[in-house]
Design a protein around this motif. Structure first.
Motif, PDB file in Angstrom:
ATOM      1  N   MET A 127      48.298  41.637 -10.725  1.00 34.78           N
ATOM      2  CA  MET A 127      47.622  40.825  -9.709  1.00 34.78           C
ATOM      3  C   MET A 127      47.025  41.679  -8.605  1.00 34.78           C
ATOM      4  O   MET A 127      46.013  41.336  -8.003  1.00 34.78           O
ATOM      5  CB  MET A 127      48.605  39.820  -9.110  1.00 34.78           C
ATOM      6  N   ALA A 128      47.676  42.769  -8.298  1.00 37.09           N
ATOM      7  CA  ALA A 128      47.240  43.732  -7.281  1.00 37.09           C
ATOM      8  C   ALA A 128      47.811  45.077  -7.700  1.00 37.09           C
ATOM      9  O   ALA A 128      48.683  45.133  -8.569  1.00 37.09           O
ATOM     10  CB  ALA A 128      47.753  43.313  -5.898  1.00 37.09           C
ATOM     11  N   PRO A 129      47.341  46.171  -7.124  1.00 39.65           N
ATOM     12  CA  PRO A 129      47.879  47.474  -7.519  1.00 39.65           C
ATOM     13  C   PRO A 129      49.406  47.520  -7.416  1.00 39.65           C
ATOM     14  O   PRO A 129      49.982  47.215  -6.369  1.00 39.65           O
ATOM     15  CB  PRO A 129      47.219  48.432  -6.513  1.00 39.65           C
ATOM     16  N   LYS A 130      50.045  47.799  -8.570  1.00 34.48           N
ATOM     17  CA  LYS A 130      51.505  47.939  -8.664  1.00 34.48           C
ATOM     18  C   LYS A 130      52.265  46.623  -8.488  1.00 34.48           C
ATOM     19  O   LYS A 130      53.483  46.630  -8.259  1.00 34.48           O
ATOM     20  CB  LYS A 130      52.022  48.962  -7.646  1.00 34.48           C
ATOM     21  N   LEU A 131      51.573  45.497  -8.581  1.00 30.76           N
ATOM     22  CA  LEU A 131      52.221  44.186  -8.499  1.00 30.76           C
ATOM     23  C   LEU A 131      51.883  43.409  -9.769  1.00 30.76           C
ATOM     24  O   LEU A 131      50.721  43.095 -10.012  1.00 30.76           O
ATOM     25  CB  LEU A 131      51.755  43.416  -7.267  1.00 30.76           C
ATOM     26  N   PHE A 132      52.916  43.104 -10.561  1.00 27.99           N
ATOM     27  CA  PHE A 132      52.713  42.512 -11.871  1.00 27.99           C
ATOM     28  C   PHE A 132      53.436  41.173 -11.986  1.00 27.99           C
ATOM     29  O   PHE A 132      54.565  41.015 -11.490  1.00 27.99           O
ATOM     30  CB  PHE A 132      53.239  43.435 -12.974  1.00 27.99           C
ATOM     31  N   LEU A 133      52.792  40.223 -12.668  1.00 29.17           N
ATOM     32  CA  LEU A 133      53.410  38.949 -13.030  1.00 29.17           C
ATOM     33  C   LEU A 133      53.538  38.907 -14.547  1.00 29.17           C
ATOM     34  O   LEU A 133      52.550  39.038 -15.262  1.00 29.17           O
ATOM     35  CB  LEU A 133      52.562  37.780 -12.549  1.00 29.17           C
TER      36      LEU A 133
END
Length: 395
Positions: A127-133
């Motif tokens: 979803m954003a750099p280094k942020l995963f769903l």
């Protein structure tokens, strides 16, 4: 879902034929141990297909009877698919288990055989750099040894700690984040899932499962993600360390080990804590884990006329510690000590296990032969000796 070896074979032949017919429209990045890899000419999707199996010999002997009992089996046989779709920020993974040990024989509440062919079916969106769903069915962020692939273990199989207390796979959502403060790497993971384990097709009988995990890498990243495979195959040039803790609360689960085990006649909430660590440096590797599981309302569900538990949730504590050294010839020696202490109310028998392993890595974890010898001490029972040797082949 009805799926068998014949269906798996047809699927494999179809994929190989598809790969051959589409070479003109795609780029092929195949390499031994990395599977068949294709990227569409317009970069709209990618596909990596791989397969692996483990051929195992195991034998054991009780110190009293002196009888040697052994067998040969296909311990694991897997088909794996992964890649990206639409954008490299949206990736997927599908893994199917084909051996009897993979499929299992868990029973649903209506006493139909559980369909356990599907191991993983998950989409991962950055979803954003280094942020995963993550969305779908996959391993929960529990103890490190369980999250490490069975292909990439230091011993023939996982420890008694993992056998009794791991969280395994479940269907739900996971949110994962990583950031760095100087050299220190921090990872935070949170998940919410069914709590019933993989491939459950009935309604959720109790509540959901909630898991949180924090990982700290004070000396920076491991080479090639080495904190999540055993043995120092990449021979870290500088010391690397990862320490982590996980907390899991499974609200009113109906299985004796949360996501695993047999269905019981009543539900209980389970609280599980894991603390683990991994260290690697110049061929030396060490991993340790501690597990603590409790049932706040008591683990025993039913007892016999004599007061012996006939149905109980598996609770208690366990410790596993292992270390090994990989020589430059790619031979490795390793040792492991595991102790499991069950809650007194369960009347399950405590165990200790001492294991010595010898492995030869031909092509890393993709082609190897591993052997181990164990002394298993079970409370109130006679000691047992176990020997195993296993070949792993992964394309």
């Amino acid at each position: 879902m009805n799926f068998n070896l014949k269906g798996a074979g047809l699927l494999l032949l179809t994929l190989l034929a598809w790969g051959y017919s589409t070479q003109a429209q795609s780029v092929n990045y195949s390499k031994f141990g990395k599977g068949l890899q294709f990227i569409a000419a317009d970069s709209s999707f990618s596909l990596k297909f791989s397969t692996r199996f483990q051929f195992l010999y195991s034998g054991s002997q009780n110190e009293v009877t002196q009888e040697w009992e052994d067998r040969l089996q296909i311990r694991r046989a897997r088909l794996k698919f992964d890649g990206f779709v639409y954008s490299p920020r949206l990736v997927y993974k599908i893994e199917l288990g084909l051996s009897n040990s993979d499929i299992g024989s868990g029973l649903l509440r209506v006493h139909n055989q559980a369909d356990n062919i599907i191991l993983d079916a998950v989409a991962k969106w950055e979803m954003a750099p280094k942020l995963f769903l993550w969305v779908g069915q996959t391993k929960l962020p529990g103890n490190r040894e369980r999250v490490i692939s069975s292909q990439q273990l230091q011993f023939v199989d996982r420890s008694l700690l993992n056998a009794n207390f791991n969280l395994d796979r479940d269907a739900g959502l996971q949110l994962r984040h990583e950031h760095q403060a100087g050299q220190v790497v921090l990872r935070e993971i949170a998940s919410i899932s069914m709590g019933e384990g993989r491939n459950i097709t009935v309604d959720n009988a109790g509540g959901y499962d909630y898991t949180a995990r924090l990982e700290v890498l004070p000396l920076g990243h491991f080479t090639g993600g080495g904190d999540y495979f055993n043995s120092d195959l990449l021979r870290e040039k500088t010391p690397k360390l990862s320490v982590a803790a996980s907390f899991d609360y499974n609200h009113n689960t109906s299985k004796s080990r949360g996501q695993l085990g047999s269905f019981l006649s009543d539900n209980r909430s389970l609280r599980t804590i894991f603390i683990d660590g991994m260290f690697k440096y110049q061929g030396f590797s060490a991993m340790a884990e501690y597990a603590d599981r409790k049932a706040p309302d008591g683990p025993v569900v039913a007892v016999s006329d004599t007061g012996t538990p006939t149905e109980t949730f598996v609770t208690g504590t366990a410790l596993n510690a292992q270390a090994g050294y990989l020589f430059k010839t790619n031979w490795e020696v390793a040792g492991r000590y595991t102790t499991v202490d069950f809650a007194e109310a369960t009347q399950l028998l405590n165990q200790k296990q001492y294991t010595l392993a010898l492995s030869r890595y031909v092509v890393g974890h993709s082609l190897k032969v591993q052997s181990d010898m164990s002394l298993i001490q079970t409370e109130q029972e006679h000691d047992a000796f176990q020997f195993r040797i296993q070949m792993e082949l992964s394309l």
